[in-house]
Design an enzyme around this catalytic site. Structure first.
Site, PDB file in Angstrom:
ATOM      1  N   CYS A 111       0.899  -1.147   0.270  1.00  0.00           N
ATOM      2  CA  CYS A 111       0.123   0.234  -0.276  1.00  0.00           C
ATOM      3  C   CYS A 111       0.608   1.077   0.218  1.00  0.00           C
ATOM      4  O   CYS A 111       0.135   2.007  -0.731  1.00  0.00           O
ATOM      5  CB  CYS A 111      -0.692  -0.145   1.049  1.00  0.00           C
ATOM      6  SG  CYS A 111      -1.892  -1.528   1.550  1.00  0.00           S
ATOM      7  N   HIS A 248      -2.986   7.171   2.476  1.00  0.00           N
ATOM      8  CA  HIS A 248      -3.782   5.707   2.505  1.00  0.00           C
ATOM      9  C   HIS A 248      -4.741   5.336   2.461  1.00  0.00           C
ATOM     10  O   HIS A 248      -5.522   5.507   4.021  1.00  0.00           O
ATOM     11  CB  HIS A 248      -2.642   4.710   2.336  1.00  0.00           C
ATOM     12  CG  HIS A 248      -3.285   3.546   1.992  1.00  0.00           C
ATOM     13  ND1 HIS A 248      -4.115   2.650   0.871  1.00  0.00           N
ATOM     14  CD2 HIS A 248      -3.267   2.458   2.735  1.00  0.00           C
ATOM     15  CE1 HIS A 248      -3.992   1.634   0.805  1.00  0.00           C
ATOM     16  NE2 HIS A 248      -3.502   0.851   2.292  1.00  0.00           N
ATOM     17  N   ASN A 278     -10.449   0.444  -0.491  1.00  0.00           N
ATOM     18  CA  ASN A 278      -8.477   0.232  -0.332  1.00  0.00           C
ATOM     19  C   ASN A 278      -8.546  -0.475  -1.299  1.00  0.00           C
ATOM     20  O   ASN A 278      -8.386  -2.034  -1.168  1.00  0.00           O
ATOM     21  CB  ASN A 278      -8.303  -0.887   0.781  1.00  0.00           C
ATOM     22  CG  ASN A 278      -6.868  -0.634   1.505  1.00  0.00           C
ATOM     23  OD1 ASN A 278      -6.463  -1.069   0.678  1.00  0.00           O
ATOM     24  ND2 ASN A 278      -6.712  -1.604   2.388  1.00  0.00           N
TER      25      ASN A 278
HETATM   26  N1  ACO Z   1     -19.685  -8.646   7.613  1.00  0.00           N
HETATM   27  C1  ACO Z   1     -19.502  -9.446   8.969  1.00  0.00           C
HETATM   28  N2  ACO Z   1     -19.309 -10.131  10.094  1.00  0.00           N
HETATM   29  C2  ACO Z   1     -18.039 -10.130   9.527  1.00  0.00           C
HETATM   30  C3  ACO Z   1     -17.545  -9.750   8.278  1.00  0.00           C
HETATM   31  C4  ACO Z   1     -18.080  -9.486   8.160  1.00  0.00           C
HETATM   32  N3  ACO Z   1     -18.038  -8.993   6.803  1.00  0.00           N
HETATM   33  N4  ACO Z   1     -15.707  -9.891   8.747  1.00  0.00           N
HETATM   34  C5  ACO Z   1     -15.265 -10.373  10.040  1.00  0.00           C
HETATM   35  N5  ACO Z   1     -17.207 -11.117  10.561  1.00  0.00           N
HETATM   36  C6  ACO Z   1     -17.622 -11.218  12.081  1.00  0.00           C
HETATM   37  C7  ACO Z   1     -16.229 -12.562  12.605  1.00  0.00           C
HETATM   38  O1  ACO Z   1     -16.209 -13.685  11.611  1.00  0.00           O
HETATM   39  C8  ACO Z   1     -16.300 -12.121  13.639  1.00  0.00           C
HETATM   40  O2  ACO Z   1     -17.589 -12.460  14.083  1.00  0.00           O
HETATM   41  P1  ACO Z   1     -17.581 -13.555  15.460  1.00  0.00           P
HETATM   42  O3  ACO Z   1     -17.156 -12.575  16.990  1.00  0.00           O
HETATM   43  O4  ACO Z   1     -19.079 -14.385  15.785  1.00  0.00           O
HETATM   44  O5  ACO Z   1     -16.061 -14.081  15.887  1.00  0.00           O
HETATM   45  C9  ACO Z   1     -16.373 -10.580  13.989  1.00  0.00           C
HETATM   46  O6  ACO Z   1     -17.052  -9.993  12.564  1.00  0.00           O
HETATM   47  C10 ACO Z   1     -14.963  -9.401  14.004  1.00  0.00           C
HETATM   48  O7  ACO Z   1     -14.579 -10.204  13.211  1.00  0.00           O
HETATM   49  P2  ACO Z   1     -12.881  -8.982  13.134  1.00  0.00           P
HETATM   50  O8  ACO Z   1     -12.319 -10.248  12.618  1.00  0.00           O
HETATM   51  O9  ACO Z   1     -12.764  -9.888  15.140  1.00  0.00           O
HETATM   52  O10 ACO Z   1     -13.086  -7.662  12.737  1.00  0.00           O
HETATM   53  P3  ACO Z   1     -12.854  -6.167  13.232  1.00  0.00           P
HETATM   54  O11 ACO Z   1     -13.567  -5.794  14.190  1.00  0.00           O
HETATM   55  O12 ACO Z   1     -11.348  -6.402  13.982  1.00  0.00           O
HETATM   56  O13 ACO Z   1     -12.835  -5.818  12.527  1.00  0.00           O
HETATM   57  C11 ACO Z   1     -11.725  -4.446  10.850  1.00  0.00           C
HETATM   58  C12 ACO Z   1     -12.306  -5.617  11.170  1.00  0.00           C
HETATM   59  C13 ACO Z   1     -11.997  -3.819  10.183  1.00  0.00           C
HETATM   60  C14 ACO Z   1     -10.722  -5.581   9.690  1.00  0.00           C
HETATM   61  C15 ACO Z   1     -10.770  -4.422  11.983  1.00  0.00           C
HETATM   62  O14 ACO Z   1      -9.645  -5.166  12.038  1.00  0.00           O
HETATM   63  C16 ACO Z   1      -9.622  -3.453  10.986  1.00  0.00           C
HETATM   64  O15 ACO Z   1      -9.901  -1.777  10.771  1.00  0.00           O
HETATM   65  N6  ACO Z   1      -8.174  -3.231  10.781  1.00  0.00           N
HETATM   66  C17 ACO Z   1      -7.489  -2.416  10.561  1.00  0.00           C
HETATM   67  C18 ACO Z   1      -6.712  -2.986   9.095  1.00  0.00           C
HETATM   68  C19 ACO Z   1      -7.512  -2.688   7.811  1.00  0.00           C
HETATM   69  O16 ACO Z   1      -7.985  -1.756   7.908  1.00  0.00           O
HETATM   70  N7  ACO Z   1      -6.287  -3.066   6.844  1.00  0.00           N
HETATM   71  C20 ACO Z   1      -6.974  -3.331   6.116  1.00  0.00           C
HETATM   72  C21 ACO Z   1      -6.290  -3.400   4.478  1.00  0.00           C
HETATM   73  S1  ACO Z   1      -4.622  -3.487   5.448  1.00  0.00           S
HETATM   74  C22 ACO Z   1      -3.388  -1.699   4.524  1.00  0.00           C
HETATM   75  O17 ACO Z   1      -4.489  -1.515   3.715  1.00  0.00           O
HETATM   76  C23 ACO Z   1      -2.697  -1.435   5.318  1.00  0.00           C
END
Ligand code: ACO
Length: 321
Positions: A111, A248, A278
């Site tokens: 990225c 980004h 993204n």
């Molecule tokens: N729809 C519905 N539910 C979902 C989805 C979805 N698309 N994806 C995951 N879930 C569920 C999971 O199964 C989990 O359920 P459970 O609690 O019953 O097990 C729950 O939602 C939480 O899942 P997590 O993976 O823990 O989700 P989190 O709250 O961490 O959010 C996210 C995920 C948005 C990616 C977060 O970690 C984040 O903001 N990360 C930042 C990094 C990022 O944005 N990366 C993007 C690419 S990297 C880059 O460009 C640098």
């Protein structure tokens, strides 16, 4: 001599896929995706390829800059999803636009790819080796994403962005910062095919993007504000002096956190992730192009830019538009 962006262009695939569209083919919802990420839709390729989108973005940037292909002496393209292992996507662009005087190559800084390309170009220009460059970030992430993994596939999109960069006496880049942390590479990874040469007994397989979202989040919200602060100080400015922050477009929460840590209003952080998702290396140049075409960017304005992602890698720059 300063390194100045003199034109921008971008190209998104024709097909728009909304969160509601995704919720019809997998167990997800607009509420889950948009509340956690700010993403409402993304463009995904059907006919388009990384090269075809790059070529279109390049042509638009050259037209915007008023530069002909003959004038371009360097093409650097950041991507993690080129069409071929070789030739490089940058060489495909060179051939299509007829930039016969250019040297062209791809880089992989995930990225941060476009920002790395900008900083490499700056070094070449400062060294007096090249004068006019075309730099791009382009991705077809939809081909390296596991569409059965709802935790990652909803985050990404496809597209390409480009900028024409030239040495300028008056305006341009004031400072930059770049870094990598290979030790933490596994928090955001996409392995290649396994080896199936006659000496190795493994099944050939494809691998997809794997991400530890929370670790990526922690990395981003600490590294990006620190890198921006360092770059802004190196330019002899304060965060208040910056007219826009072009970051980004990974996740709205990361951008909000950076704005909070720098004590700068979110209004100074334009967004494209709501309609693009993204797009890794393409997200910064696409955002810049949108800002440019909306008329937000005026000569002499102070713009801080930052890319961050796989590697891990990060890169920031402060420039006068
Ligand atoms: N729809 C519905 N539910 C979902 C989805 C979805 N698309 N994806 C995951 N879930 C569920 C999971 O199964 C989990 O359920 P459970 O609690 O019953 O097990 C729950 O939602 C939480 O899942 P997590 O993976 O823990 O989700 P989190 O709250 O961490 O959010 C996210 C995920 C948005 C990616 C977060 O970690 C984040 O903001 N990360 C930042 C990094 C990022 O944005 N990366 C993007 C690419 S990297 C880059 O460009 C640098």
């Amino acid at each position: 001599m300063k390194t100045r962006i003199i034109g921008t262009g971008s190209c998104l695939p024709e097909t728009v896929v909304t969160n509601d569209d995704l919720s019809k083919i997998m167990d997800t919802s607009d509420e889950w995706i948009s509340s956690r990420t700010g993403i409402r839709a993304r463009h995904l390729v059907k006919e388009e390829t990384t090269s075809s989108m790059s070529i279109e973005a390049a042509k638009r940037a050259m037209e915007n800059a008023g530069v002909t292909a003959d004038e371009i002496d360097l093409i650097i393209l950041g991507t993690v999803s080129p069409d071929y292992v070789t030739p490089a996507c940058a060489c495909e662009v060179q051939a299509a636009i007829g930039a016969k005087n250019a040297v062209a190559f791809d880089i992989n800084a995930a990225c941060s790819g476009f920002m790395f390309a900008l900083n490499i170009t700056n070094a070449y220009i400062q060294a007096g080796l090249y004068r006019t460059a075309l730099i791009l970030g382009a991705e077809t992430l939809s081909k390296i994403i596991d569409w059965k993994d709802r935790g990652t596939c909803v985050l990404f999109g496809d597209g390409a962005g480009a900028a024409v960069v030239r040495g300028d006496e008056k305006y341009g880049m004031l400072s930059f910062d770049q870094g990598s942390d290979g030790v933490k590479g596994d928090v955001l990874a996409c392995l290649n095919r396994t080896n199936n040469n006659p000496l190795v007994e493994t099944d050939p397989m494809l691998s997809y993007v794997h991400m530890d979202g929370q670790e990526v989040y922690k990395f981003a919200v600490t590294t990006v504000p620190a890198s921006l602060q360092k770059t802004i100080e190196a330019a002899g400015l304060t965060a208040e002096d910056i007219d826009y922050f072009a970051l980004h477009q990974a996740n709205i929460r990361i951008i909000q956190s950076v704005s909070k840590r720098l004590h700068i209003s979110e209004e100074k952080f334009p967004i494209s992730l709501d309609h693009c998702g993204n797009i890794s290396a393409a997200s910064v140049p696409i955002l810049l192009d949108e800002m440019n075409r909306k008329g937000l960017l005026q000569p002499g304005m102070k713009i801080a830019m930052s890319g961050f992602g796989g590697g891990l890698t990060w890169a920031s720059a402060v420039l006068e538009w």
